[in-house]
Design a protein around this motif. Structure first.
Motif, PDB file in Angstrom:
ATOM      1  N   ILE A 111       4.023  80.853  65.337  1.00  0.00           N
ATOM      2  CA  ILE A 111       3.975  81.278  66.735  1.00  0.00           C
ATOM      3  C   ILE A 111       4.367  80.099  67.609  1.00  0.00           C
ATOM      4  O   ILE A 111       3.915  78.972  67.394  1.00  0.00           O
ATOM      5  CB  ILE A 111       2.567  81.778  67.116  1.00  0.00           C
ATOM      6  CG1 ILE A 111       2.308  83.131  66.446  1.00  0.00           C
ATOM      7  CG2 ILE A 111       2.401  81.884  68.625  1.00  0.00           C
ATOM      8  CD1 ILE A 111       0.953  83.721  66.708  1.00  0.00           C
ATOM      9  N   SER A 112       5.245  80.357  68.584  1.00  0.00           N
ATOM     10  CA  SER A 112       5.575  79.331  69.578  1.00  0.00           C
ATOM     11  C   SER A 112       5.070  79.808  70.934  1.00  0.00           C
ATOM     12  O   SER A 112       5.070  81.006  71.230  1.00  0.00           O
ATOM     13  CB  SER A 112       7.074  79.055  69.610  1.00  0.00           C
ATOM     14  OG  SER A 112       7.786  80.200  69.981  1.00  0.00           O
ATOM     15  N   LEU A 113       4.620  78.868  71.731  1.00  0.00           N
ATOM     16  CA  LEU A 113       4.005  79.182  73.010  1.00  0.00           C
ATOM     17  C   LEU A 113       4.941  78.831  74.153  1.00  0.00           C
ATOM     18  O   LEU A 113       5.351  77.683  74.292  1.00  0.00           O
ATOM     19  CB  LEU A 113       2.693  78.400  73.165  1.00  0.00           C
ATOM     20  CG  LEU A 113       1.697  78.524  72.008  1.00  0.00           C
ATOM     21  CD1 LEU A 113       0.507  77.613  72.243  1.00  0.00           C
ATOM     22  CD2 LEU A 113       1.266  79.960  71.824  1.00  0.00           C
ATOM     23  N   GLY A 114       5.276  79.835  74.963  1.00  0.00           N
ATOM     24  CA  GLY A 114       6.082  79.622  76.157  1.00  0.00           C
ATOM     25  C   GLY A 114       5.193  79.626  77.379  1.00  0.00           C
ATOM     26  O   GLY A 114       3.984  79.813  77.278  1.00  0.00           O
ATOM     27  N   LEU A 115       5.772  79.447  78.537  1.00  0.00           N
ATOM     28  CA  LEU A 115       4.992  79.416  79.770  1.00  0.00           C
ATOM     29  C   LEU A 115       4.397  80.790  80.085  1.00  0.00           C
ATOM     30  O   LEU A 115       3.237  80.901  80.469  1.00  0.00           O
ATOM     31  CB  LEU A 115       5.866  78.938  80.931  1.00  0.00           C
ATOM     32  CG  LEU A 115       5.167  78.718  82.260  1.00  0.00           C
ATOM     33  CD1 LEU A 115       4.051  77.684  82.119  1.00  0.00           C
ATOM     34  CD2 LEU A 115       6.166  78.269  83.311  1.00  0.00           C
ATOM     35  N   TRP A 116       5.190  81.863  79.918  1.00  0.00           N
ATOM     36  CA  TRP A 116       4.741  83.200  80.311  1.00  0.00           C
ATOM     37  C   TRP A 116       4.465  84.120  79.139  1.00  0.00           C
ATOM     38  O   TRP A 116       3.774  85.126  79.275  1.00  0.00           O
ATOM     39  CB  TRP A 116       5.775  83.866  81.222  1.00  0.00           C
ATOM     40  CG  TRP A 116       6.075  83.031  82.408  1.00  0.00           C
ATOM     41  CD1 TRP A 116       7.233  82.361  82.657  1.00  0.00           C
ATOM     42  CD2 TRP A 116       5.205  82.735  83.497  1.00  0.00           C
ATOM     43  NE1 TRP A 116       7.147  81.665  83.838  1.00  0.00           N
ATOM     44  CE2 TRP A 116       5.894  81.879  84.375  1.00  0.00           C
ATOM     45  CE3 TRP A 116       3.902  83.098  83.815  1.00  0.00           C
ATOM     46  CZ2 TRP A 116       5.340  81.387  85.546  1.00  0.00           C
ATOM     47  CZ3 TRP A 116       3.350  82.613  84.988  1.00  0.00           C
ATOM     48  CH2 TRP A 116       4.062  81.776  85.834  1.00  0.00           C
ATOM     49  N   ASP A 117       5.040  83.824  77.986  1.00  0.00           N
ATOM     50  CA  ASP A 117       4.835  84.698  76.835  1.00  0.00           C
ATOM     51  C   ASP A 117       4.772  83.875  75.558  1.00  0.00           C
ATOM     52  O   ASP A 117       4.882  82.656  75.585  1.00  0.00           O
ATOM     53  CB  ASP A 117       5.933  85.764  76.743  1.00  0.00           C
ATOM     54  CG  ASP A 117       7.331  85.166  76.715  1.00  0.00           C
ATOM     55  OD1 ASP A 117       7.484  83.989  76.341  1.00  0.00           O
ATOM     56  OD2 ASP A 117       8.273  85.888  77.071  1.00  0.00           O
ATOM     57  N   ARG A 118       4.575  84.537  74.475  1.00  0.00           N
ATOM     58  CA  ARG A 118       4.440  83.931  73.157  1.00  0.00           C
ATOM     59  C   ARG A 118       5.490  84.559  72.255  1.00  0.00           C
ATOM     60  O   ARG A 118       5.874  85.711  72.436  1.00  0.00           O
ATOM     61  CB  ARG A 118       3.051  84.185  72.579  1.00  0.00           C
ATOM     62  CG  ARG A 118       1.887  83.842  73.503  1.00  0.00           C
ATOM     63  CD  ARG A 118       1.927  82.398  73.881  1.00  0.00           C
ATOM     64  NE  ARG A 118       0.855  81.982  74.762  1.00  0.00           N
ATOM     65  CZ  ARG A 118       1.065  81.341  75.885  1.00  0.00           C
ATOM     66  NH1 ARG A 118       2.273  81.137  76.324  1.00  0.00           N
ATOM     67  NH2 ARG A 118       0.076  80.907  76.611  1.00  0.00           N
ATOM     68  N   SER A 119       5.925  83.806  71.255  1.00  0.00           N
ATOM     69  CA  SER A 119       6.900  84.337  70.298  1.00  0.00           C
ATOM     70  C   SER A 119       6.352  84.193  68.893  1.00  0.00           C
ATOM     71  O   SER A 119       5.872  83.131  68.509  1.00  0.00           O
ATOM     72  CB  SER A 119       8.219  83.563  70.374  1.00  0.00           C
ATOM     73  OG  SER A 119       8.807  83.705  71.625  1.00  0.00           O
ATOM     74  N   LEU A 120       6.450  85.269  68.137  1.00  0.00           N
ATOM     75  CA  LEU A 120       6.147  85.236  66.717  1.00  0.00           C
ATOM     76  C   LEU A 120       7.486  85.149  65.999  1.00  0.00           C
ATOM     77  O   LEU A 120       8.347  86.012  66.174  1.00  0.00           O
ATOM     78  CB  LEU A 120       5.395  86.499  66.288  1.00  0.00           C
ATOM     79  CG  LEU A 120       5.204  86.681  64.781  1.00  0.00           C
ATOM     80  CD1 LEU A 120       4.330  85.566  64.197  1.00  0.00           C
ATOM     81  CD2 LEU A 120       4.597  88.043  64.481  1.00  0.00           C
ATOM     82  N   HIS A 121       7.667  84.102  65.236  1.00  0.00           N
ATOM     83  CA  HIS A 121       8.903  83.899  64.469  1.00  0.00           C
ATOM     84  C   HIS A 121       8.608  84.290  63.024  1.00  0.00           C
ATOM     85  O   HIS A 121       7.750  83.682  62.380  1.00  0.00           O
ATOM     86  CB  HIS A 121       9.358  82.443  64.554  1.00  0.00           C
ATOM     87  CG  HIS A 121       9.617  81.999  65.957  1.00  0.00           C
ATOM     88  ND1 HIS A 121      10.862  82.082  66.534  1.00  0.00           N
ATOM     89  CD2 HIS A 121       8.782  81.503  66.912  1.00  0.00           C
ATOM     90  CE1 HIS A 121      10.787  81.632  67.772  1.00  0.00           C
ATOM     91  NE2 HIS A 121       9.535  81.290  68.023  1.00  0.00           N
TER      92      HIS A 121
END
Length: 150
Positions: free
Chosen positions: A70-80
């Motif tokens: 999981i990577s953390l962005g400012l407004w959302d999160r991404s599951l790779h």
């Protein structure tokens, strides 16, 4: 499906005891406090603590490998997702932990997978440091893999 449903699906009698032992091991990594005042919250600040949490296996359903994260962005999160994973749906349970009052708040998001390796999911809590993400991969309506991420 709540996290308790996934715990039930693990069908493991000693799951809670094993998880308590993992939390104790993470708490022991707290270098900020003296023995007797250490906390899981501080232990999770160490990369080893996060690794211990991620390696915890629920029952006999396998965990993800290091190519899923999981990577953390400012407004959302991404599951790779690892490119080798074939799935119909992903369930992400974000769990915010109040370590001082021993309370949790959770939100589950189910995402249909259509040949994607990156799935965007929402940030449901303002304080990310006390949030862990439980991820379950579903294939043909059956649980395929699951894991915890910090």
């Amino acid at each position: 499906m709540s996290i308790s449903n996934y715990i039930d699906l693990a069908n493991e009698v000693l799951l809670y005891q094993r998880f308590a032992k993992v939390m104790t091991n993470i708490k022991d990594l707290d270098v900020d406090h003296e023995k007797g005042k250490r906390s899981v919250k501080s232990g999770l600040k160490a990369s080893e603590g996060r690794n211990i949490l991620q390696q915890f296996q629920f029952g006999n359903i396998p965990n993800f490998n290091q190519n899923t994260y999981i990577s953390l962005g400012l407004w959302d999160r991404s599951l790779h997702l690892d490119k080798k994973i074939i799935a119909d749906e992903v369930a992400i349970v974000s769990i915010k932990i109040d370590f001082e009052n021993y309370l949790t708040e959770s939100f589950e998001e189910e995402i249909k997978v259509r040949n994607q390796t990156e799935l965007i999911f929402k940030n449901h809590f303002s304080e990310e440091e006390d949030v862990i993400h439980f991820v379950a991969i579903k294939k043909l309506l059956k649980l395929y893999k699951w894991d915890l991420f910090k």
